[in-house]
Enzyme design. Structure first.
Site, PDB file in Angstrom:
ATOM      1  N   HIS A 218       3.500   1.315  -4.931  1.00  0.00           N
ATOM      2  CA  HIS A 218       4.329   0.452  -5.786  1.00  0.00           C
ATOM      3  C   HIS A 218       5.585   0.075  -4.984  1.00  0.00           C
ATOM      4  O   HIS A 218       5.472  -0.498  -3.904  1.00  0.00           O
ATOM      5  CB  HIS A 218       4.619   1.221  -7.085  1.00  0.00           C
ATOM      6  CG  HIS A 218       5.227   0.434  -8.203  1.00  0.00           C
ATOM      7  ND1 HIS A 218       5.314  -0.934  -8.224  1.00  0.00           N
ATOM      8  CD2 HIS A 218       5.806   0.846  -9.374  1.00  0.00           C
ATOM      9  CE1 HIS A 218       5.900  -1.324  -9.350  1.00  0.00           C
ATOM     10  NE2 HIS A 218       6.220  -0.263 -10.059  1.00  0.00           N
ATOM     11  N   HIS A 257      -2.641  -6.903  -4.373  1.00  0.00           N
ATOM     12  CA  HIS A 257      -1.963  -6.762  -5.663  1.00  0.00           C
ATOM     13  C   HIS A 257      -2.992  -6.498  -6.747  1.00  0.00           C
ATOM     14  O   HIS A 257      -4.107  -7.005  -6.683  1.00  0.00           O
ATOM     15  CB  HIS A 257      -1.165  -8.028  -6.003  1.00  0.00           C
ATOM     16  CG  HIS A 257      -0.150  -7.793  -7.063  1.00  0.00           C
ATOM     17  ND1 HIS A 257      -0.436  -7.932  -8.404  1.00  0.00           N
ATOM     18  CD2 HIS A 257       1.138  -7.395  -6.976  1.00  0.00           C
ATOM     19  CE1 HIS A 257       0.658  -7.631  -9.092  1.00  0.00           C
ATOM     20  NE2 HIS A 257       1.622  -7.302  -8.258  1.00  0.00           N
ATOM     21  N   ASP A 308       6.632  -7.393  -1.159  1.00  0.00           N
ATOM     22  CA  ASP A 308       7.246  -6.326  -0.368  1.00  0.00           C
ATOM     23  C   ASP A 308       7.233  -6.597   1.127  1.00  0.00           C
ATOM     24  O   ASP A 308       8.117  -6.142   1.853  1.00  0.00           O
ATOM     25  CB  ASP A 308       6.529  -4.996  -0.638  1.00  0.00           C
ATOM     26  CG  ASP A 308       6.883  -4.465  -2.003  1.00  0.00           C
ATOM     27  OD1 ASP A 308       8.080  -4.383  -2.305  1.00  0.00           O
ATOM     28  OD2 ASP A 308       5.964  -4.164  -2.783  1.00  0.00           O
TER      29      ASP A 308
HETATM   30  C1  SDX Z   1       4.199  -3.749  -6.212  1.00  0.00           C
HETATM   31  O1  SDX Z   1       1.906  -4.214 -10.539  1.00  0.00           O
HETATM   32  C2  SDX Z   1       2.897  -4.934 -10.089  1.00  0.00           C
HETATM   33  O2  SDX Z   1       3.206  -5.976 -10.598  1.00  0.00           O
HETATM   34  C3  SDX Z   1       3.652  -4.313  -8.921  1.00  0.00           C
HETATM   35  C4  SDX Z   1       4.708  -5.177  -8.229  1.00  0.00           C
HETATM   36  C5  SDX Z   1       5.917  -5.391  -9.124  1.00  0.00           C
HETATM   37  O3  SDX Z   1       6.645  -6.369  -8.893  1.00  0.00           O
HETATM   38  O4  SDX Z   1       6.193  -4.538  -9.983  1.00  0.00           O
HETATM   39  O5  SDX Z   1       4.164  -6.428  -7.831  1.00  0.00           O
HETATM   40  C6  SDX Z   1       5.279  -4.456  -6.981  1.00  0.00           C
HETATM   41  O6  SDX Z   1       3.983  -2.596  -6.465  1.00  0.00           O
HETATM   42  C7  SDX Z   1       3.400  -4.519  -5.187  1.00  0.00           C
HETATM   43  C8  SDX Z   1       2.294  -3.698  -4.521  1.00  0.00           C
HETATM   44  C9  SDX Z   1       2.899  -2.849  -3.421  1.00  0.00           C
HETATM   45  N1  SDX Z   1       1.885  -1.971  -2.813  1.00  0.00           N
HETATM   46  C10 SDX Z   1       1.380  -2.159  -1.584  1.00  0.00           C
HETATM   47  O7  SDX Z   1       1.694  -3.120  -0.894  1.00  0.00           O
HETATM   48  C11 SDX Z   1       0.450  -1.082  -1.113  1.00  0.00           C
HETATM   49  C12 SDX Z   1      -0.780  -1.717  -0.513  1.00  0.00           C
HETATM   50  N2  SDX Z   1      -1.550  -2.335  -1.542  1.00  0.00           N
HETATM   51  C13 SDX Z   1      -2.728  -1.710  -2.022  1.00  0.00           C
HETATM   52  O8  SDX Z   1      -2.721  -0.316  -2.035  1.00  0.00           O
HETATM   53  C14 SDX Z   1      -3.294  -2.361  -3.273  1.00  0.00           C
HETATM   54  O9  SDX Z   1      -3.505  -3.694  -2.991  1.00  0.00           O
HETATM   55  C15 SDX Z   1      -2.570  -2.189  -4.614  1.00  0.00           C
HETATM   56  C16 SDX Z   1      -2.203  -0.754  -4.904  1.00  0.00           C
HETATM   57  C17 SDX Z   1      -1.312  -3.041  -4.664  1.00  0.00           C
HETATM   58  C18 SDX Z   1      -3.528  -2.690  -5.744  1.00  0.00           C
HETATM   59  O10 SDX Z   1      -4.588  -1.847  -5.744  1.00  0.00           O
HETATM   60  P1  SDX Z   1      -5.873  -2.003  -6.671  1.00  0.00           P
HETATM   61  O11 SDX Z   1      -5.763  -3.118  -7.611  1.00  0.00           O
HETATM   62  O12 SDX Z   1      -6.164  -0.664  -7.228  1.00  0.00           O
HETATM   63  O13 SDX Z   1      -6.969  -2.413  -5.625  1.00  0.00           O
HETATM   64  P2  SDX Z   1      -7.841  -1.444  -4.752  1.00  0.00           P
HETATM   65  O14 SDX Z   1      -6.934  -0.472  -4.069  1.00  0.00           O
HETATM   66  O15 SDX Z   1      -8.903  -0.880  -5.625  1.00  0.00           O
HETATM   67  O16 SDX Z   1      -8.442  -2.414  -3.667  1.00  0.00           O
HETATM   68  C19 SDX Z   1      -9.531  -3.294  -3.944  1.00  0.00           C
HETATM   69  C20 SDX Z   1     -10.160  -3.662  -2.609  1.00  0.00           C
HETATM   70  C21 SDX Z   1     -10.548  -2.450  -1.813  1.00  0.00           C
HETATM   71  O17 SDX Z   1     -11.597  -2.854  -0.954  1.00  0.00           O
HETATM   72  P3  SDX Z   1     -13.104  -2.472  -1.278  1.00  0.00           P
HETATM   73  O18 SDX Z   1     -13.148  -0.969  -1.361  1.00  0.00           O
HETATM   74  O19 SDX Z   1     -13.437  -3.126  -2.602  1.00  0.00           O
HETATM   75  O20 SDX Z   1     -13.859  -3.022  -0.113  1.00  0.00           O
HETATM   76  O21 SDX Z   1      -9.188  -4.332  -1.781  1.00  0.00           O
HETATM   77  C22 SDX Z   1      -8.894  -3.533  -0.651  1.00  0.00           C
HETATM   78  C23 SDX Z   1      -9.348  -2.132  -1.003  1.00  0.00           C
HETATM   79  O22 SDX Z   1      -9.643  -1.406   0.131  1.00  0.00           O
HETATM   80  N3  SDX Z   1      -7.447  -3.558  -0.480  1.00  0.00           N
HETATM   81  C24 SDX Z   1      -6.820  -3.303   0.656  1.00  0.00           C
HETATM   82  C25 SDX Z   1      -5.462  -3.444   0.380  1.00  0.00           C
HETATM   83  N4  SDX Z   1      -5.317  -3.805  -0.915  1.00  0.00           N
HETATM   84  C26 SDX Z   1      -6.523  -3.870  -1.434  1.00  0.00           C
HETATM   85  N5  SDX Z   1      -7.261  -2.947   1.860  1.00  0.00           N
HETATM   86  C27 SDX Z   1      -6.335  -2.725   2.825  1.00  0.00           C
HETATM   87  N6  SDX Z   1      -5.005  -2.858   2.600  1.00  0.00           N
HETATM   88  C28 SDX Z   1      -4.565  -3.224   1.408  1.00  0.00           C
HETATM   89  N7  SDX Z   1      -3.262  -3.345   1.189  1.00  0.00           N
END
Ligand code: SDX
Length: 372
Positions: A218, A257, A308
């Site tokens: 997050h 996201h 971010d």
């Molecule tokens: C914020 O919710 C909000 O609105 C939050 C926010 C706000 O203003 O309040 O926008 C602020 O928290 C932004 C997010 C910050 N976090 C990050 O940047 C951390 C990296 N991001 C990921 O961990 C991820 O994208 C999340 C946590 C943001 C979302 O995760 P989800 O919806 O649970 O998605 P997932 O982890 O299940 O991923 C789905 C697929 C996967 O691939 P497959 O297994 O299906 O092949 O997408 C891939 C993931 O591996 N993936 C990524 C990735 N994000 C998604 N792969 C590598 N790097 C990434 N960052």
């Protein structure tokens, strides 16, 4: 349980009149105003007022609001003494969590200290607490925390740099605060609403939110993204490093996201600010490295940079220590959290969902002498 509802993904758990996050073709709006209009035309204080009070302030209302923000800059002596006890290695998010919690002991929510009163104070108070602690722990200095700057960005930069900030730097920080201010039922806001739903106090809801924002999935992602960018010396090493991370199935910080699937509308607003600052300093290296990571993420996985990622770069160019990036997110999001706490209180019902049980079947108790 439906596999897709893990992490409550795709589940609507309530109503809000505060923001839309890419729903029904509305894009990101705060109280009906587009994020593009707000970032281009408003100041952060107007946006905070809008979120908390529901309407854009008039000139008179804004001036009164800014005066209240200046009043919030001072720190009670008891807070200074507590901050002085926190070791230099403390995570600044823990510093903010502790400062807010301590203020809740000194000035608990009451008819005099209403949620709105506390909210107005907390934004300036968090800036002052963070910088007071930093100056004390790094320079043994009792920082004068009253800057008289009438903006949150100005107050932060003044205390960090020790002088009235450059107008463009203040504006860059102001835009990032606007973008960070609110985002519907994100994890920290939801934590604040869950806490509020038990009829707990305002400070407790904010402390719950700060603790939730701290994690790298997050709010903590902006710091993690900067650390990743810093690992690379040039574009080829950034490209190769990102490909390697993807091969290893690692999470690349500052990308993806839960709600947005193609792009984060805030990125196209903050990225040009990172470029502008890179050009101004004649130091494009980090920006080019960031773009290389963004390119590989899109080409290889169709995953986009979220707010971010380029916010981290803006903060880097502004000379802000990396460990202050997530605290800045707190300072801005206090406005959104406050709006949600008020909204939850206005129509409250205890938030208490169910779980599907997956543990052992009922079994007889085993006395301690019979356990192996
Ligand atoms: C914020 O919710 C909000 O609105 C939050 C926010 C706000 O203003 O309040 O926008 C602020 O928290 C932004 C997010 C910050 N976090 C990050 O940047 C951390 C990296 N991001 C990921 O961990 C991820 O994208 C999340 C946590 C943001 C979302 O995760 P989800 O919806 O649970 O998605 P997932 O982890 O299940 O991923 C789905 C697929 C996967 O691939 P497959 O297994 O299906 O092949 O997408 C891939 C993931 O591996 N993936 C990524 C990735 N994000 C998604 N792969 C590598 N790097 C990434 N960052």
């Amino acid at each position: 349980m439906d596999e897709k509802s893990g992490g409550l993904a795709g589940i609507t758990v309530g109503e809000t009149a505060i923001s839309t996050v890419g729903k029904k073709g509305k894009g990101l709006t705060y109280r009906g105003y587009s994020i593009e209009d707000l970032a281009n035309h408003a100041r952060f204080e107007e946006v905070a007022y809008l979120l908390i009070h529901g309407t854009l302030p008039t000139k008179v209302e804004l001036n009164t609001y800014k005066k209240r923000l200046i009043q919030g800059q001072s720190l009670p002596i008891a807070i200074c003494r507590v901050l002085e006890q926190l070791p230099v290695k403390t995570n600044p998010m823990d510093v903010l969590r502790t400062a807010v919690s301590t203020l809740g002991c000194l000035e608990p929510e009451s008819l005099r200290h209403t949620a709105e009163f506390i909210a107005d104070k907390l934004m300036s108070f968090c800036v002052s607490s963070l910088l007071y602690w930093y100056a004390f722990q790094t320079n043994d200095q009792h920082l004068t925390v009253i800057s008289e700057q009438n903006s949150i960005a100005g107050h932060f930069l003044y205390l960090l740099q020790g002088h009235v900030p450059d107008a463009e730097f203040r504006k860059a920080l102001d835009v990032s605060l606007i973008l960070y201010a609110e985002h519907e039922f994100n994890a920290s806001t939801f934590a604040a609403r869950v806490c509020t739903s038990t009829e707990s106090d305002f400070y407790s809801a904010i402390v719950a939110a700060i603790g939730t924002l701290r994690g790298p999935l997050h709010g903590g992602a902006n710091e993690a993204a900067m650390k990743m960018i810093n690992q690379y010396d040039d574009v080829p090493s950034a490209e190769a490093g990102t490909r390697l991370l993807l091969e290893q199935k690692a999470v690349v910080m500052g990308f993806g996201h839960r709600v947005y699937k193609e792009s984060d509308p805030r990125t196209s607003i903050i990225k040009p600010w990172a470029k502008k600052l890179a050009d101004r300093f004649g130091d494009p290296k980090k920006f080019l490295i960031a773009e290389a990571i963004e390119r590989v993420m899109w080409d290889e996985k169709k995953i986009f940079a979220n707010l971010d990622f380029y916010s981290a770069l803006v903060y880097f160019y502004l000379g802000i220590p990396t460990s202050f990036f997530t605290p800045l997110f707190v300072i801005s999001r206090l406005s959104g959290w406050t709006a949600h706490i008020r909204e939850q209180r206005a129509n409250n019902r205890l938030i208490r969902p169910l779980a599907d049980y997956i543990g052992p079947d009922p079994r007889p108790y085993v006395g301690i002498s019979e356990r192996t």
